[in-house]
Design a protein around this motif. Structure first.
Motif, PDB file in Angstrom:
ATOM      1  N   ILE A  35       0.841  -1.197   0.000  1.00 14.76           N
ATOM      2  CA  ILE A  35       0.000   0.000   0.000  1.00 14.76           C
ATOM      3  C   ILE A  35       0.874   1.244   0.000  1.00 14.76           C
ATOM      4  O   ILE A  35       1.746   1.407   0.865  1.00 14.76           O
ATOM      5  CB  ILE A  35      -0.918   0.047   1.237  1.00 14.76           C
ATOM      6  N   ASP A  36       0.680   2.122  -0.990  1.00 10.52           N
ATOM      7  CA  ASP A  36       1.325   3.434  -1.007  1.00 10.52           C
ATOM      8  C   ASP A  36       0.365   4.408  -0.328  1.00 10.52           C
ATOM      9  O   ASP A  36      -0.565   4.916  -0.955  1.00 10.52           O
ATOM     10  CB  ASP A  36       1.629   3.860  -2.441  1.00 10.52           C
ATOM     11  N   THR A  43       2.143   2.972  -7.341  1.00 13.12           N
ATOM     12  CA  THR A  43       3.563   3.301  -7.394  1.00 13.12           C
ATOM     13  C   THR A  43       4.344   2.018  -7.626  1.00 13.12           C
ATOM     14  O   THR A  43       4.203   1.061  -6.857  1.00 13.12           O
ATOM     15  CB  THR A  43       4.037   3.959  -6.079  1.00 13.12           C
ATOM     16  N   THR A  44       5.144   1.989  -8.680  1.00  6.88           N
ATOM     17  CA  THR A  44       5.936   0.805  -8.999  1.00  6.88           C
ATOM     18  C   THR A  44       7.354   0.990  -8.483  1.00  6.88           C
ATOM     19  O   THR A  44       8.029   1.956  -8.818  1.00  6.88           O
ATOM     20  CB  THR A  44       5.965   0.547 -10.517  1.00  6.88           C
ATOM     21  N   VAL A  45       7.785   0.073  -7.635  1.00  2.00           N
ATOM     22  CA  VAL A  45       9.137   0.088  -7.075  1.00  2.00           C
ATOM     23  C   VAL A  45       9.757  -1.271  -7.338  1.00  2.00           C
ATOM     24  O   VAL A  45       9.295  -2.285  -6.816  1.00  2.00           O
ATOM     25  CB  VAL A  45       9.107   0.382  -5.552  1.00  2.00           C
ATOM     26  N   ASP A  46      10.800  -1.297  -8.178  1.00  2.00           N
ATOM     27  CA  ASP A  46      11.501  -2.546  -8.493  1.00  2.00           C
ATOM     28  C   ASP A  46      10.527  -3.624  -8.953  1.00  2.00           C
ATOM     29  O   ASP A  46      10.543  -4.763  -8.456  1.00  2.00           O
ATOM     30  CB  ASP A  46      12.303  -3.033  -7.287  1.00  2.00           C
ATOM     31  N   ASN A  47       9.664  -3.249  -9.873  1.00  2.00           N
ATOM     32  CA  ASN A  47       8.700  -4.171 -10.475  1.00  2.00           C
ATOM     33  C   ASN A  47       7.628  -4.658  -9.506  1.00  2.00           C
ATOM     34  O   ASN A  47       6.892  -5.585  -9.817  1.00  2.00           O
ATOM     35  CB  ASN A  47       9.414  -5.376 -11.103  1.00  2.00           C
ATOM     36  N   SER A  82      10.482   6.753  -3.701  1.00  2.00           N
ATOM     37  CA  SER A  82       9.196   7.166  -4.263  1.00  2.00           C
ATOM     38  C   SER A  82       8.035   6.847  -3.332  1.00  2.00           C
ATOM     39  O   SER A  82       6.979   7.468  -3.417  1.00  2.00           O
ATOM     40  CB  SER A  82       8.977   6.486  -5.619  1.00  2.00           C
ATOM     41  N   LEU A  83       8.214   5.904  -2.412  1.00  2.00           N
ATOM     42  CA  LEU A  83       7.155   5.572  -1.465  1.00  2.00           C
ATOM     43  C   LEU A  83       7.042   6.592  -0.350  1.00  2.00           C
ATOM     44  O   LEU A  83       6.071   6.573   0.407  1.00  2.00           O
ATOM     45  CB  LEU A  83       7.409   4.186  -0.855  1.00  2.00           C
ATOM     46  N   ASN A 178       3.687   6.294   5.507  1.00  2.00           N
ATOM     47  CA  ASN A 178       3.933   6.525   4.085  1.00  2.00           C
ATOM     48  C   ASN A 178       3.622   5.298   3.229  1.00  2.00           C
ATOM     49  O   ASN A 178       3.136   5.432   2.108  1.00  2.00           O
ATOM     50  CB  ASN A 178       5.383   6.942   3.859  1.00  2.00           C
ATOM     51  N   ALA A 179       3.956   4.121   3.738  1.00  2.00           N
ATOM     52  CA  ALA A 179       3.688   2.897   2.973  1.00  2.00           C
ATOM     53  C   ALA A 179       3.660   1.719   3.934  1.00  2.00           C
ATOM     54  O   ALA A 179       4.248   1.759   5.017  1.00  2.00           O
ATOM     55  CB  ALA A 179       4.742   2.681   1.887  1.00  2.00           C
TER      56      ALA A 179
END
Length: 824
Positions: A35-36, A43-47, A82-83, A178-179
């Motif tokens: 969850i972002d 939000t995509t982080v490292d696929n 980005s998170l 935040n996440a």
């Protein structure tokens, strides 16, 4: 893509390590909630895709929805920066709920980055984070506004639901996140027993323990990113923890790592960890008798589980490597021979767990490797990786003082003792207090209603006429319409029978009712415990007392008697547009009926924007708020979130974000700048909903189809218009009518309000689409299908001009608003 900034060395490591990336499909978690928080877009982080807050898998209970965001530049260099650019802010106890599909051990990962957002300074936030049985964080305060904080916990979950609760404490009354990650891990990741160092023996019961990750270290190598770990763990380099660096050298291995039965697996630690090692220097005689030691900061009030990872990547033959292992000066393993532990296999992954109760008060733990004392054995020793986990074996907390059951047992006993000694005094005080309460009771009761509900007499001048009690069963007329006695509305709704409920909202339930003169009404009864309801009641009356239009639902009257807040509307026989599109199994609407409903709704919204000296922005346009009368004429309803538009010399109204997820204007969310174009965006979503006849958010569908708007726009971009059209309409829509309708919807969904049409333009386009449909139906279903197929081809080739319009809507920033479409 993340905005993480990497050093040159770190970037080189990524390039070198790319050929050694883990097989991230080695383990597939049954529960994988990412969850972002505070974000409306994925939000995509490292696929890995962190779903927009609130995700389709979780539900959030909070007194107020506050979304915060910051710029990427304010987030310090961090792997998942980005998170940290959005946050969910809590001003009261709030909780996320996650259904657990597979009971067992899970990682719970929390991301924190404090920043200043409007009037909220997150550096002052002080709060606790807990599950149903355990306090993970107590009096937590992330005060460094330039450094992100990451917390990882490992917990064996045996309930059907995990509830994460955030509770503000202290003066700030503020919490944030935040996440969040809640992810299953393999059942065998944590074994039940470990070697105990003090006292010496075996410690059992690890499987049921809760752990907090304190350190996770890759010896002899550079940091390992979460994307290079099958369980998405991050590993630090060991160099900053070494005490005597001159006694150590770093070794890397480029051949295959072996995995033997009874040893480590690829999920225990990534191959990158086993492929590097810190080794004791044996060539220098002056250093060969020294140990290689690492020093770690810990909270010595809690026991630790220390997992050490080994892989003999330095030996050329079996039984060549012998060394001793020490933890805090205690012998862990003497004359360790990795060949014997790995069934005589070199380069085989292996690990061993230790249980330690730190006894010194330094707040440090030392791990050392040193030469063996066996005869004819050269001084040597290696360590490949280390994990240090904080564990709790007594109180249900990682605080040491606070427990789910009791905050402090000794203080509780002291309180009991003082209570017994001073009991007589307290009895006297309580008696005096009760006497005072009884004497003031009547006055408090008189004031109670004004403190809990806002009377109409408190409204601004010019909005109302003074009202009086209606105890005799009659109704009184004033500027707002009829004032109904509560008893009349009780009778009209069969004493507010739950079987007569025809709608539910943030204000309260809506009941079907019938007055004595057989007039059918809709009765909206406010929930006295809802502060949102108080605000909506006032807003609804303020605006509807000024508005009269055939495409707006009319307010007939109200009741504010007996601490009640009730609104009475004209009854709309055919319910909501939403109910006719999907869900209730009603006969499908024809294309002409849908166009006429859209036109009627557009007229209502257009009147709001232009019908008075100052525009009114509805803020909650959705299919559930478009009602249909007995002739299917559309009327816009529910003005509880409405807001007066900007003054003539202003371009927007700055206000907190409110609305329904799936329909919310992304520009309004990002900037908190409300304009009439925010309604236009929401109306564009309704237009697609009318065409597709499916929920805006449907978590039962495949991931790429969950968000209707995102899915529809992708299909339009590919020229696959027929994929999104309600099957009941297939072959029954004229090509030109469909093209004009879709073009209008796409323009409404432009990322920026300035690029969207006015509601007047939308109304004109819809009426033109109705003219293009004409009164004569398509000659055959096959003809209609051919026309739609041709339009799809034209869109795909860019001939119709529709494809160009699709670029106006930035899909990646708009459509991943994953929450129940009725949620506000």
């Amino acid at each position: 893509m993340t905005s993480t900034r990497l050093t040159i060395g770190y970037a080189l490591f990524l390039l070198v390590g790319s050929s050694m990336l883990c097989d991230c499909n080695a383990f597939s978690p049954a529960d994988n909630y990412l969850i972002d928080c505070g974000s409306l877009v994925n939000t995509t982080v490292d696929n890995r895709v962190f779903l927009a807050d609130v995700s389709l898998y979780s539900s959030l209970a909070t007194p107020s929805n506050i979304f915060a965001n910051t710029t990427a530049n304010s987030v310090s260099s961090f792997e998942s920066s980005s998170l940290y650019q959005t946050a969910r802010i809590f001003i009261g106890p709030s909780s996320y709920s996650f259904p657990i599909l597979k009971k067992g051990r899970h990682f719970i990962r929390l991301y924190f980055f404090p920043f200043v957002y409007q009037s909220y300074d997150l550096t002052s936030a002080n709060f606790s984070v807990s599950t149903q049985q355990f306090i993970l964080l107590s009096n937590f305060q992330a005060t460094n506004s330039s450094v992100a904080e990451f917390k990882e916990y490992s917990m064996n979950i045996n309930t059907d639901t995990l509830i994460l609760t955030f509770t503000p404490v202290g003066k700030s009354l503020l919490a944030f996140i935040n996440a969040i990650e809640v992810v299953s891990v393999p059942d065998d990741l944590i074994s039940d027993s470990a070697q105990s160092l003090n006292p010496i023996g075996t410690y059992n019961g690890l499987k049921e323990q809760v752990f907090e990750t304190i350190h996770r270290i890759n010896m002899g190598g550079l940091p390992v990113l979460s994307a290079q770990d099958t369980l998405w763990r991050s590993w630090q380099s060991d160099q900053s923890f070494l005490i005597n660096k001159n006694a150590a050298k770093f070794y890397s291995f480029t051949e295959t790592i072996n995995y033997v039965q009874g040893g480590a697996t690829k999920d225990t630690a990534p191959e990158l960890v086993y492929s590097t090692a810190t080794e004791l220097i044996a060539s220098n005689t002056s250093l060969s008798l020294y140990n290689v030691t690492w020093e770690f900061d810990v909270d010595t009030s809690f026991p630790l589980m220390i997992r050490l990872h080994f892989c003999d990547i330095v030996s050329k033959v079996l039984n060549q490597l012998y060394f001793n292992l020490y933890i805090n000066g205690l012998i862990g393993i003497e004359d360790l021979d990795l060949s014997a532990l790995t069934t005589n296999t070199l380069a085989a992954a292996y690990y061993v767990d230790f249980f330690l109760r730190p006894s010194n008060g330094s707040g440090k733990v030392h791990v050392s490797i040193g030469p063996s004392t066996l005869a004819n054995v050269p001084p040597d020793g290696i360590l490949n990786g280390l994990e240090m986990l904080k564990m709790n074996t007594s109180m249900s907390s990682f605080d040491g003082q606070v427990s789910i059951v009791s905050k402090n047992e000794s203080k509780r006993k002291l309180a009991l003792l003082l209570g017994s000694l001073l009991g007589a005094f307290f009895v006297v005080v309580i008696a005096v207090f009760l006497f005072w309460v009884l004497s003031k009771r009547r006055k408090l009761l008189r004031n109670y209603q004004s403190k809990t509900w806002l009377h109409l007499s408190n409204f601004k001048d010019g909005i109302h006429s003074p009202v009086s009690k209606c105890s005799n069963g009659t109704t009184h007329q004033n500027a707002l319409g009829l004032q109904f006695p509560f008893a009349v509305l009780q009778e009209a709704t069969n004493n507010f029978d739950e079987n007569w409920v025809i709608g539910v909202g943030g204000f309260g339930n809506v009941y079907k009712g019938e007055l004595k003169d057989k007039t059918k009404v809709a009765v909206k009864r406010g929930n006295s415990k809802s502060h949102q309801g108080i605000t909506e009641f006032r807003t609804e009356i303020e605006f509807l007392s000024q508005l009269r239009h055939r495409h707006l639902v009319s307010l007939i009257g109200y009741c504010n008697e007996n601490n009640e807040m009730i609104l009475v509307y004209e009854f709309m026989k055919n319910g909501t547009l939403k109910s006719h599109l999907y869900g209730l199994g009603l006969p499908p609407l024809s294309w002409k009926q849908r166009l006429e409903i859209c036109i009627g709704s557009a007229k209502g919204v257009h009147y709001l924007h232009t019908g008075s000296a100052k525009s009114i922005i509805h803020r909650d346009i959705k299919s559930a708020n478009i009602l249909l009368d007995e002739n299917l004429m559309a009327k816009v309803a529910d003005f509880g979130l409405s807001k007066a538009g900007p003054d003539l010399d202003e371009t927007h109204v700055t206000t907190a974000v409110k609305g329904s997820f799936g329909y919310l204007d992304p520009e309004y969310f990002r900037m908190q700048r409300l304009t009439e174009k925010s309604d236009v965006y929401s109306f564009g979503v309704v237009l697609l909903e009318v065409l597709c006849a499916r929920p805006v958010i449907d978590p039962t569908l495949p991931r790429e189809m969950i968000n209707m708007t995102e899915w529809a726009m992708k299909c339009l971009n590919k020229g696959q218009i027929e994929e999104i059209i309600d099957p009941h309409l297939s072959g029954l829509i004229r090509t030109k009518s469909l093209e004009k309708f879709v073009e209008t919807a796409v323009k409404c969904l432009a990322d920026y309000g300035v690029d969207r049409p006015t509601m007047g333009d939308v109304l004109w386009s819809l009426e033109y689409s109705l003219q293009l449909q004409g009164s004569v139906p398509t000659t055959s279903k096959m003809d209609g299908l051919n026309e739609v197929a041709q339009l799809s081809s034209e869109v795909h080739e860019g001939k119709s001009g529709l494809k160009d319009n699709l670029s106006d809507a930035s899909m990646s920033n708009v459509f991943s608003q994953l929450m129940e479409s009725e949620g506000r």
